[in-house]
Write a protein that holds these residues in place. Structure first.
Motif, short mmCIF file in Angstrom:
data_model
loop_
_atom_site.label_atom_id
_atom_site.label_comp_id
_atom_site.label_asym_id
_atom_site.label_seq_id
_atom_site.Cartn_x
_atom_site.Cartn_y
_atom_site.Cartn_z
N ARG A 71 5.68 5.32 -1.32
CA ARG A 71 5.88 3.65 -1.12
C ARG A 71 4.73 3.12 -2.55
O ARG A 71 4.89 2.20 -3.28
CB ARG A 71 4.66 3.84 -0.24
CG ARG A 71 4.06 2.67 -0.13
CD ARG A 71 5.05 1.30 0.19
NE ARG A 71 3.96 0.56 1.05
CZ ARG A 71 4.92 -0.84 1.15
NH1 ARG A 71 5.77 -1.11 0.28
NH2 ARG A 71 3.82 -1.71 1.40
N VAL A 72 4.21 4.08 -3.23
CA VAL A 72 3.35 3.87 -4.59
C VAL A 72 4.33 3.05 -5.51
O VAL A 72 4.27 2.11 -5.85
CB VAL A 72 2.49 5.00 -4.75
CG1 VAL A 72 2.08 4.90 -6.45
CG2 VAL A 72 1.08 5.11 -3.85
N MET A 75 5.06 -0.57 -4.99
CA MET A 75 4.32 -1.76 -4.62
C MET A 75 3.88 -1.57 -6.44
O MET A 75 4.02 -2.25 -6.93
CB MET A 75 2.72 -0.46 -4.71
CG MET A 75 3.29 -0.59 -2.59
SD MET A 75 3.23 -2.00 -2.17
CE MET A 75 1.53 -3.16 -2.09
N SER A 185 -1.19 1.07 -0.41
CA SER A 185 0.22 1.95 -0.79
C SER A 185 -0.27 3.57 0.39
O SER A 185 0.95 3.86 0.44
CB SER A 185 0.60 2.81 -2.49
OG SER A 185 -0.39 3.06 -2.69
#
Length: 274
Positions: A71-72, A75, A185
């Motif tokens: 997810r990081v 983003m 995130s």
């Protein structure tokens, strides 16, 4: 109508998932922006936040940690142009995104590679499993500011550790902007804490702190300072990663060493047939 005066952005610290100013009230200018000059108390506050996050983060499943790292990357991909506007080369931003994905993929595979059943003579099972070391203090490399930073944070947290990072004093903007990415995130507060300012002020505090379990000196270029920090780290037998060699290629395959170095191995014996 008078000409509008633009509001200069103040980049704050990242501690416990929040963006506090330094308790000292100090700042310095980088690229026409105000950047917080962290104090020793800020460093201690960051350790408190990192320790509070250890149990939840280490107790999460490896799959869950991998999903958060992915997810990081998502983003960061969405804010790619913002990092380029800060002066980070586009190929470095792309490499940093890919680095998050690479470590995310290892989250649930490393225990299988680094742990497992050991052959022993006798009616016993002998099983070894990796466990996180705990709170890790990290000195980020000076360059490349973003890729180097990601390359020291990601392997520490994917294995279940929490970190307090001393960002590059000369190039802190990628670090504090990455903090904004991390805050949105799904990463629990306190897993990553980022300090800006003089490493000569904050890092000795981290090296001597009794609640820090390991210290990564990758970004320390001064040999005398590195030796001093190792001596301080010896007070509670911290695990120490020594400074990166000159000319280290951060774009190369990172390998597993940074992950495995920040793990402890627990071995369990159990009798067969019981």
């Amino acid at each position: 109508m008078s000409e509008r005066v633009a509001v200069r952005k103040t980049y704050k610290l990242f501690i416990g998932g929040k963006f506090p100013r330094s308790e000292s009230g100090r700042s310095y200018i980088v690229q026409d922006s105000n950047v917080v000059l962290a104090s020793r108390k800020d460093a201690r506050d960051a350790v408190v936040a990192a320790r509070a996050a250890v149990q939840g983060w280490a107790g999460a499943t490896a799959y869950n940690r991998g999903q958060i790292l992915y997810r990081v990357a998502e983003m960061l991909e969405g804010r790619r142009e913002q990092f380029v506007a800060l002066g980070v080369p586009a190929d470095e931003v792309d490499a940093a995104i890919d680095r998050w994905v690479w470590y995310a993929g290892w989250s649930d595979k490393l225990p299988q590679v680094y742990g497992g059943a050991n052959p022993v003579a006798g009616p016993y099972f002998n099983l070894s499993a990796p466990e996180p070391t705990g709170v890790v203090a990290v000195v980020a490399p000076e360059t490349p500011a973003l890729l180097g930073l990601v390359s020291v944070i990601a392997p520490a947290i994917v294995t279940g550790n929490t970190v307090v990072v001393a960002a590059s004093p000369a190039q802190p903007l990628p670090a504090v902007t990455l903090a904004e990415v991390l805050a949105t995130s799904d990463l629990p507060g306190g897993v990553v804490n980022i300090l800006t300012g003089r490493i000569t002020e904050t890092v000795p505090t981290l090296a001597a702190h009794m609640d820090v379990n390991a210290i990564d000196l990758t970004g320390v270029s001064d040999a005398e300072l590195a030796a001093e920090l190792e001596v301080k780290a010896a007070e509670n037998l911290k695990r120490v990663l020594r400074p990166a060699p000159a000319g280290h290629d951060w774009f190369a395959d990172p390998g597993l060493t940074r992950m495995t170095t920040l793990l402890e191995t627990k071995t369990v014996w159990h009798p067969k047939g019981v």
